[in-house]
Design a protein around this motif. Structure first.
Motif, PDB file in Angstrom:
ATOM      1  N   LYS A 100       8.673 -67.493  74.470  1.00 33.16           N
ATOM      2  CA  LYS A 100       7.829 -68.647  74.192  1.00 33.16           C
ATOM      3  C   LYS A 100       8.701 -69.870  73.980  1.00 33.16           C
ATOM      4  O   LYS A 100       9.706 -69.832  73.272  1.00 33.16           O
ATOM      5  CB  LYS A 100       6.966 -68.393  72.962  1.00 33.16           C
ATOM      6  N   ARG A 101       8.297 -70.973  74.572  1.00 32.74           N
ATOM      7  CA  ARG A 101       9.116 -72.174  74.502  1.00 32.74           C
ATOM      8  C   ARG A 101       8.953 -72.922  73.178  1.00 32.74           C
ATOM      9  O   ARG A 101       9.797 -73.701  72.799  1.00 32.74           O
ATOM     10  CB  ARG A 101       8.766 -73.101  75.664  1.00 32.74           C
TER      11      ARG A 101
ATOM     12  N   ARG B  90       5.975 -66.620  84.387  1.00 29.14           N
ATOM     13  CA  ARG B  90       5.436 -66.863  83.060  1.00 29.14           C
ATOM     14  C   ARG B  90       4.284 -65.927  82.716  1.00 29.14           C
ATOM     15  O   ARG B  90       3.584 -66.153  81.739  1.00 29.14           O
ATOM     16  CB  ARG B  90       4.970 -68.315  82.933  1.00 29.14           C
TER      17      ARG B  90
ATOM     18  N   ASN C 168       7.038 -76.845  84.429  1.00 25.13           N
ATOM     19  CA  ASN C 168       8.381 -76.501  83.941  1.00 25.13           C
ATOM     20  C   ASN C 168       9.152 -75.628  84.923  1.00 25.13           C
ATOM     21  O   ASN C 168      10.367 -75.469  84.766  1.00 25.13           O
ATOM     22  CB  ASN C 168       8.276 -75.772  82.599  1.00 25.13           C
TER      23      ASN C 168
ATOM     24  N   ASP D 294       3.490 -74.613  81.511  1.00 19.39           N
ATOM     25  CA  ASP D 294       4.351 -73.442  81.390  1.00 19.39           C
ATOM     26  C   ASP D 294       4.614 -72.777  82.731  1.00 19.39           C
ATOM     27  O   ASP D 294       5.749 -72.378  83.021  1.00 19.39           O
ATOM     28  CB  ASP D 294       3.706 -72.450  80.417  1.00 19.39           C
ATOM     29  N   GLU D 295       3.592 -72.645  83.566  1.00 17.53           N
ATOM     30  CA  GLU D 295       3.714 -71.864  84.787  1.00 17.53           C
ATOM     31  C   GLU D 295       4.037 -72.693  86.023  1.00 17.53           C
ATOM     32  O   GLU D 295       4.504 -72.131  87.022  1.00 17.53           O
ATOM     33  CB  GLU D 295       2.414 -71.094  85.030  1.00 17.53           C
TER      34      GLU D 295
END
Length: 395
Positions: free
Chosen positions: A183-184, A148, A317, A313-314
């Protein structure tokens, strides 16, 4: 095109002689033509004068030009249909398009370049850049380890390892290798005027606390209590458990203060764990100012919310937790890596631990004037990275 031996005026003159009574064989022998040619002239120009013959010739030439233009436009349309599903952005894509038109439709290089709007010197150019195989491999390995991370943080990590390449070169290789991080979700931007609160640039000036949720592989949910230093961006605590009450939060904060020192202020939302009687009594007993953000305004707790987003995020997920002990070990390792190795852009790509050590050393030098002659200067950020400010705005 083969030029005609006879002009329209000459042809009309020959036909006038034939109409006057001259025999076909004598006219053919006189002018060096065949009788068939004479009869073809008569079928085409019979009964015309010179002006009409010239007008007919002009119409034939114009018709030939129109046919040629139509054929060329149809060929261009066929070539564009061949390139319909090709993205012709950039020199490399245009080179491929020209090569495709030359191979499939048999067009010349000049014609293919005019169709794709490319310069022939650009099409013939061959790059002289080195292959960069070793650097590409290092970049791919690093990107796989830090899935990420964008190109800026990867550039900082490569610089730490002694890579002399600039950020533009790293960005080019990053794009060519297809390592772009998606980007999610869309970023929600603040609307309106904000008045930031300036806090003192020192460790423990203000802490932020918040919860982030996840679940184990078996489906059982758990939550993580995160405590962040708003100035140094350090993760002071990341405590996962299936249930964390207000009394547990007070106990963890007490242990953290004993290890690190008392903060000037703690910021949180209106969660039941933070508004419980245990927490209110703890804040009064330890004389810690507790600031609650406005309801429905998580941006007022931006530092901890940003940290939660990075953790989500890092780590969360990207990981599958098989049990609570496994989750504690993974989260503790990630928090240590966040403090000691991860370069946040807000700190000029210095690690939080290094930035906190610099702030502490600077405060010690200010308290002890004898050390001002021997300052310790932090190493500059790599080219392309911005430096951090002395004061940090919150809000």
């Amino acid at each position: 095109m083969k030029r005609a031996r006879f002009t329209e005026e000459q042809i009309i003159g020959v036909l006038k002689e034939h109409e006057a009574g001259a025999k076909s064989a004598d006219l053919a022998r006189k002018h060096g033509i065949s009788e068939a040619t004479l009869y073809n002239w008569k079928a085409k120009y019979g009964g015309m004068d010179v002006s009409e013959a010239k007008r007919l010739k002009a119409l034939e030439d114009e018709n030939a030009k129109l046919k040629k233009l139509l054929a060329e436009s149809m060929l261009d349309a066929a070539a564009l249909r061949e390139l319909l599903f090709k993205k012709m952005v950039g020199p490399a894509a245009k080179r491929d398009a020209v090569a495709h038109l030359k191979a499939v439709l048999g067009l010349s290089e000049r014609r293919a370049c005019s169709i794709v709007s490319a310069d022939r010197t650009m099409i013939r150019y061959r790059s002289q850049r080195p292959v960069d195989t070793g650097l590409r491999e290092r970049l791919r390995v690093l990107a796989n380890e830090r899935r990420r991370f964008g190109y800026r943080r990867l550039f900082v990590l490569l610089r730490r390892d002694g890579e002399p390449s600039g950020i533009n070169r790293i960005y080019r290789l990053y794009r060519e290798e297809g390592l772009t991080v998606r980007k999610r979700r869309a970023r929600r931007r603040a609307v309106g005027t904000r008045a930031p609160i300036l806090i003192e640039a020192r460790p423990n000036a203000r802490w932020s606390v918040d919860f982030v949720h996840d679940q184990l592989a078996c489906g059982r949910r758990f939550r993580v209590l995160n405590v962040v230093d708003d100035v140094t961006r350090e993760c002071l605590a990341a405590i996962p458990d299936t249930s964390i009450s207000g009394r547990r939060v007070a106990r963890e904060l007490t242990a953290l203060i004993a290890r690190r020192g008392k903060p000037g202020m703690i910021v949180s939302d209106h969660g039941t764990e933070f508004t419980s009687n245990d927490m209110l009594a703890w804040a009064a007993e330890h004389r810690v100012t507790w600031h609650f953000i406005a309801p429905g305004k998580p941006m007022q707790n931006a530092y901890c919310e940003s940290f939660n987003g990075r953790m989500r995020d890092e780590l969360l997920n990207e990981s599958l937790f098989f049990g609570l002990d496994h989750a504690r070990a993974k989260i503790a390792a990630w928090a240590d890596d966040y403090n000691r190795s991860r370069p946040p852009s807000a700190l000029g790509y210095q690690t939080p631990a290094f930035y906190a050590a610099n702030l502490t050393a600077m405060a010690d030098r200010l308290r002890n004037p004898d050390q001002l002659r021997r300052p310790t200067i932090a190493p500059p950020a790599p080219d392309g990275a911005q430096s951090a400010e002395a004061l940090v705005a919150a809000g």
